[in-house]
Design a protein around this motif. Structure first.
Motif, PDB file in Angstrom:
ATOM      1  N   PHE A  37      26.666   5.194  24.985  1.00 54.43           N
ATOM      2  CA  PHE A  37      25.394   5.134  24.260  1.00 54.43           C
ATOM      3  C   PHE A  37      24.765   3.757  24.241  1.00 54.43           C
ATOM      4  CE2 PHE A  37      25.804   3.183  19.980  1.00 54.43           C
ATOM      5  CZ  PHE A  37      27.174   2.952  19.926  1.00 54.43           C
ATOM      6  N   GLU A  38      25.569   2.720  24.486  1.00 51.49           N
ATOM      7  CA  GLU A  38      24.987   1.371  24.467  1.00 51.49           C
ATOM      8  C   GLU A  38      24.261   1.047  25.759  1.00 51.49           C
ATOM      9  OE1 GLU A  38      29.077  -0.144  23.142  1.00 51.49           O
ATOM     10  OE2 GLU A  38      27.688  -1.610  22.282  1.00 51.49           O
ATOM     11  N   GLY A  39      24.413   1.899  26.763  1.00 51.70           N
ATOM     12  CA  GLY A  39      23.762   1.654  28.044  1.00 51.70           C
ATOM     13  C   GLY A  39      24.623   0.848  29.005  1.00 51.70           C
ATOM     14  N   LEU A 239      36.845 -13.793  27.065  1.00 55.74           N
ATOM     15  CA  LEU A 239      36.402 -14.204  28.399  1.00 55.74           C
ATOM     16  C   LEU A 239      36.548 -13.052  29.391  1.00 55.74           C
ATOM     17  CD1 LEU A 239      35.237 -16.609  29.830  1.00 55.74           C
ATOM     18  CD2 LEU A 239      37.554 -17.314  30.431  1.00 55.74           C
ATOM     19  N   LYS A 243      33.473 -11.126  31.632  1.00 56.55           N
ATOM     20  CA  LYS A 243      33.497 -11.074  33.099  1.00 56.55           C
ATOM     21  C   LYS A 243      33.543  -9.628  33.577  1.00 56.55           C
ATOM     22  CE  LYS A 243      37.139 -12.958  34.079  1.00 56.55           C
ATOM     23  NZ  LYS A 243      38.359 -13.435  34.660  1.00 56.55           N
ATOM     24  N   GLU A 247      30.699  -7.877  35.837  1.00 57.26           N
ATOM     25  CA  GLU A 247      31.035  -7.539  37.225  1.00 57.26           C
ATOM     26  C   GLU A 247      30.929  -6.044  37.513  1.00 57.26           C
ATOM     27  OE1 GLU A 247      34.859  -9.354  37.872  1.00 57.26           O
ATOM     28  OE2 GLU A 247      34.000 -11.357  38.066  1.00 57.26           O
ATOM     29  N   ILE A 255      21.593  -6.447  29.053  1.00 58.24           N
ATOM     30  CA  ILE A 255      22.119  -5.981  27.763  1.00 58.24           C
ATOM     31  C   ILE A 255      23.048  -7.049  27.186  1.00 58.24           C
ATOM     32  CG2 ILE A 255      23.479  -4.217  26.576  1.00 58.24           C
ATOM     33  CD1 ILE A 255      22.698  -2.248  28.785  1.00 58.24           C
ATOM     34  N   LYS A 258      21.202 -10.109  25.924  1.00 52.62           N
ATOM     35  CA  LYS A 258      20.599  -9.866  24.610  1.00 52.62           C
ATOM     36  C   LYS A 258      21.659 -10.016  23.514  1.00 52.62           C
ATOM     37  CE  LYS A 258      19.585  -5.778  23.085  1.00 52.62           C
ATOM     38  NZ  LYS A 258      19.045  -4.434  22.784  1.00 52.62           N
ATOM     39  N   ASP A 439      13.522  -7.518  14.682  1.00 51.97           N
ATOM     40  CA  ASP A 439      12.510  -6.810  15.475  1.00 51.97           C
ATOM     41  C   ASP A 439      13.152  -5.941  16.556  1.00 51.97           C
ATOM     42  OD1 ASP A 439       9.988  -9.477  15.425  1.00 51.97           O
ATOM     43  OD2 ASP A 439      10.472  -7.897  13.976  1.00 51.97           O
ATOM     44  N   ASP A 440      14.325  -6.360  17.026  1.00 53.67           N
ATOM     45  CA  ASP A 440      15.006  -5.593  18.064  1.00 53.67           C
ATOM     46  C   ASP A 440      15.656  -4.320  17.524  1.00 53.67           C
ATOM     47  OD1 ASP A 440      17.663  -5.805  20.319  1.00 53.67           O
ATOM     48  OD2 ASP A 440      15.551  -5.658  20.867  1.00 53.67           O
ATOM     49  N   GLU A 441      16.152  -4.357  16.306  1.00 54.04           N
ATOM     50  CA  GLU A 441      16.851  -3.190  15.726  1.00 54.04           C
ATOM     51  C   GLU A 441      16.459  -3.007  14.265  1.00 54.04           C
ATOM     52  OE1 GLU A 441      21.165  -2.732  17.535  1.00 54.04           O
ATOM     53  OE2 GLU A 441      20.897  -4.758  16.723  1.00 54.04           O
ATOM     54  N   PRO A 442      15.203  -2.755  14.005  1.00 55.62           N
ATOM     55  CA  PRO A 442      14.787  -2.719  12.599  1.00 55.62           C
ATOM     56  C   PRO A 442      15.502  -1.666  11.762  1.00 55.62           C
ATOM     57  CG  PRO A 442      13.032  -1.962  14.058  1.00 55.62           C
ATOM     58  CD  PRO A 442      14.093  -2.509  14.933  1.00 55.62           C
ATOM     59  N   LYS A 444      18.374  -0.877  11.677  1.00 55.70           N
ATOM     60  CA  LYS A 444      19.667  -1.389  11.196  1.00 55.70           C
ATOM     61  C   LYS A 444      19.447  -2.324  10.007  1.00 55.70           C
ATOM     62  CE  LYS A 444      23.953  -2.868  13.264  1.00 55.70           C
ATOM     63  NZ  LYS A 444      24.656  -3.331  14.448  1.00 55.70           N
TER      64      LYS A 444
END
Lengths: 500, 120, 89
Positions: A37-39, A239, A243, A247, A255, A258, A439-442, A444
């Motif tokens: 669901f997060e893409g 880390l 990666k 990859e 994503i 962001k 603004d990205d996830e109002p 929430k």
């Protein structure tokens, strides 16, 4: 014929990853409902590399060794009244801040990693998360044990979990972690494992643990070093996850960028509380917050983001702003705590002349110009018996929940005012970074449980602030809060030390 | 932009709706260049409060402790609500002057730059 | 190029781990700080079990490093015989 021993890589693979199975009669998507669901696109979980290849038996063995050593030191500390060896009784307020603000976050981390440790489709990620979950629970326990000794002798340490869920400044760390846990598993790892436990970890560790070392707190130092070896595993997970995700598919890059931008900013704001601890609360200073930021973020982070540039990742948005703010935030935060000292579960004070000279030296461009005048005025008022307190309650930022104490980059005498209107409601922020996050996830952040607003709604008891402190926050009013110099902590300290 | 939820149609509960404040609403007040006040102050006021009462009762309670307050030249004060300049009319209510729920009122006293002229 | 580092507690065992690192990584820089020692190097650090055992005077598992470790920076490759810390760029 001698028995052949499995080498570490094979043993690890057989006892962890090879215990996984493919689903032959259930839909894999139902087994792992949080994967997509997060893409984030995962093409091949087999590409996940396990940096530390600890099987459970190794884990138990080495963790048990660490515990034996650690608890022996806690016992020695208690038996020898180790609390009497601290540099200055003001130091214990750092322990109070840690126990109420940070220890409950370890508990949230334990819960968060337990959740993602079930939800990741890849077995390597599940195993690493499950181990980290147990590590975090260990950290809760060892911190509580390290600091519980102080609870026998000093105020403010009696109800950390209760306070964490209610007290105004503690909603800052609490909401930080709730934001991460309410996110999907990939964002959770980028937020916690990468941004916090890798990029920014030294900015939590060095102030508190070196602070403990420099101020004679053997219990906390020992806990710190013991926990740090767990943290090394956590750092490598951070880390590795970055990666791996980058990859796997090029669509993951924007994503992740962001999330890096968001969690750098949230971490930066959360750490402002640590900045003030470092510059104002430690009687023996380790280094200034500005110095710590330069070494651990600007240089250390610089090397890291150079490494990640090949994936198309850029350093976090507003990194440049943090380089300006590093000269201001510790002063702004301690002024906030001092003027709200009636409502903190730790004592506050005006820095001594020697401490102000140290601050002048470390902050040549900002301290004398913008902050010394505040302290001098406060001191005059204290001497007149008119100790200055903030007259009411402060405006809070909707995202980071810190009072809106931050100032414009080009004018430190101007509060930063930012706002958004969403579905007919108005929201205020301390910075562009926090506004961007809203603004990205109002949907929430409209849910934020803002302490000042909740008090105004009557949800925290009252009607007076003193009622809220005593009943809702469960402060021992007059003992847990207010000024160091008149406190019971100070009186007891003087008795123990046989001074007037 | 929007939240990427697990299930479509996710709506978050707005914790600070004006209905939760019993007919009143939250107002923030900040005095430019007076950082003695660490942050703007948050108050619960009536939207129908006349500006005159705001000025003569609320403001002294909130900012009276500052050495600059007693000598403020009120006619020269510049007022903003949510970033937009407004003229304070004593008989008008806060609501009529454009102050909404959780609005920020800023006032600037040109020439008065705080304690030691340091913006404090 | 970027530096890797490993920070170890001031314990008896760690003293020999540091000695092994110094022997096998001539470019490494050892920095002593309160209660800990930091070993830094451009690009990579290689810790070999055989070298540690020779210094320590007993058998040693690479995973025992956990008992002395404080923190590190770099990508990790852990094996029966070595612990390798490195940056790729």
């Amino acid at each position: 014929m001698t028995t052949k021993k499995l080498n570490i890589k094979d043993k690890y693979r057989l006892l962890t990853r090879d215990l996984d199975w493919d689903f032959s009669y259930q839909d894999r998507k139902e087994a792992f409902p949080y994967e997509e669901f997060e893409g984030i696109k995962i093409v091949d979980w087999d590409k996940w590399e396990d940096p530390f290849r600890m099987t459970m038996d190794s884990y138990w063995k080495y963790q048990a060794e660490k515990e034996k050593k650690l608890y022996a030191i806690f016992d020695a500390f208690a038996q020898n009244n180790g609390h009497l060896n601290i540099s200055d009784p003001r130091y214990v307020n750092v322990v109070k801040l840690f126990l109420t603000a940070v220890t409950p976050l370890e508990y949230q981390a334990y819960q968060g990693f337990a959740h993602v440790g079930r939800q990741f489709g890849g077995v390597g990620a599940r195993v690493a998360s499950q181990m980290q979950s147990i590590d975090e629970l260990r950290h809760v326990q060892t911190q509580v044990h390290a600091m519980s000794h102080y609870n026998k002798f000093f105020d403010g340490l009696h109800s950390p979990a209760h306070m964490h869920d209610r007290v105004w400044y503690l909603s800052v760390p609490k909401s930080f972690f709730e934001d991460a846990r309410a996110a999907g598993p990939f964002e959770f790892l980028v937020a916690v494992s990468f941004s916090f436990e890798y990029v920014l970890t030294s900015l939590l560790f060095v102030p508190f643990m070196s602070g403990a070392a420099y101020n004679g707190d053997m219990a906390t130092v020992t806990f710190g070093f013991s926990a740090q070896s767990d943290e090394a595993r956590h750092m490598t997970l951070g880390l590795e996850v970055i990666k791996f995700i980058l990859e796997q598919h090029e669509d993951n890059v924007p994503i992740v960028q962001k999330w890096i931008d968001k969690w750098f900013w949230r971490g930066n704001r959360l750490l402002s509380i640590v900045s003030t601890m470092m510059d104002y609360m430690l009687p023996n200073k380790v280094m200034s917050w500005q110095e710590a930021w330069e070494v651990y973020f600007e240089e250390g982070g610089g090397a890291l983001f150079k490494d990640l540039a090949r994936y198309g990742i850029k350093p976090p948005k507003y990194s440049e702003q943090s380089k300006i703010e590093k000269q201001h935030i510790s002063h702004q935060l301690w002024w906030t705590f001092y003027t709200h000292g009636f409502a903190t579960a730790f004592q506050t004070w005006i820095p001594t002349d020697k401490e102000m000279d140290w601050l002048s030296e470390k902050y040549p461009e900002t301290f004398d110009k913008y902050y010394r005048p505040r302290w001098e005025h406060a001191r005059q008022l204290e001497e007149k018996g008119e100790r200055f307190f903030f007259p009411g309650l402060p405006m809070l930022c909707q995202t980071c929940q810190i009072p809106a104490v931050f100032t414009e980059q080009d004018d430190p005498t101007m509060t930063t005012y930012r706002a958004s209107d969403y579905k007919g409601e108005h929201y205020n922020f301390c910075s562009d970074g926090c506004k961007d996050i809203f603004d990205d996830e109002p949907e929430k952040f409209v849910q934020a449980w803002l302490p000042v607003h909740q008090i105004f709604q009557g949800n925290c008891g009252g009607p007076e602030v003193s009622d809220i402190l005593a009943d809702y926050y469960q402060f021992n009013v007059g003992a847990d809060n207010a000024d160091m110099k008149n406190s019971d902590d100070m009186k007891r300290w003087k008795q123990w030390k046989g001074v007037a | 932009m929007a939240v990427k939820p697990l299930h479509e149609g996710y709506i978050g509960e707005v914790k600070d709706r004006v209905e939760n404040y019993g007919g009143n609403y939250i107002v923030h007040i900040g005095w430019d260049h007076h950082m003695l006040y660490a942050a703007p102050q948050a108050l619960v006021l009536s939207p129908d409060l006349p500006f005159a009462e705001f000025l003569h009762k609320v403001m002294p309670e909130s900012f009276g402790a500052h050495p600059d307050f007693a000598t403020i030249d009120w006619p020269s004060v510049q007022w903003k609500v949510d970033g937009t300049a407004f003229e304070p009319v004593p008989e008008k209510t806060l609501k009529e002057l454009g102050v909404g729920h959780k609005s920020v009122i800023r006032f600037d006293t040109p020439g008065a730059m705080g304690i030691g002229n340091a913006g404090v | 190029m970027s530096k890797v580092y490993i920070a170890l507690q001031d314990t008896d065992d760690a003293r020999y781990i540091i000695a092994a690192l110094e022997e096998d990584n001539p470019q490494a820089v050892v920095i002593h700080q309160p209660a800990m020692t930091r070993v830094e190097c451009e690009g990579a650090l290689m810790l070999k079990r055989a070298t540690v055992e020779e210094k320590l005077g007993r058998d040693w598992d690479v995973q025992e490093l956990q008992l002395s470790l404080i923190s590190l920076a770099g990508n990790v490759d852990e094996d029966e015989e070595y612990f390798h810390l490195f940056w790729k760029s």
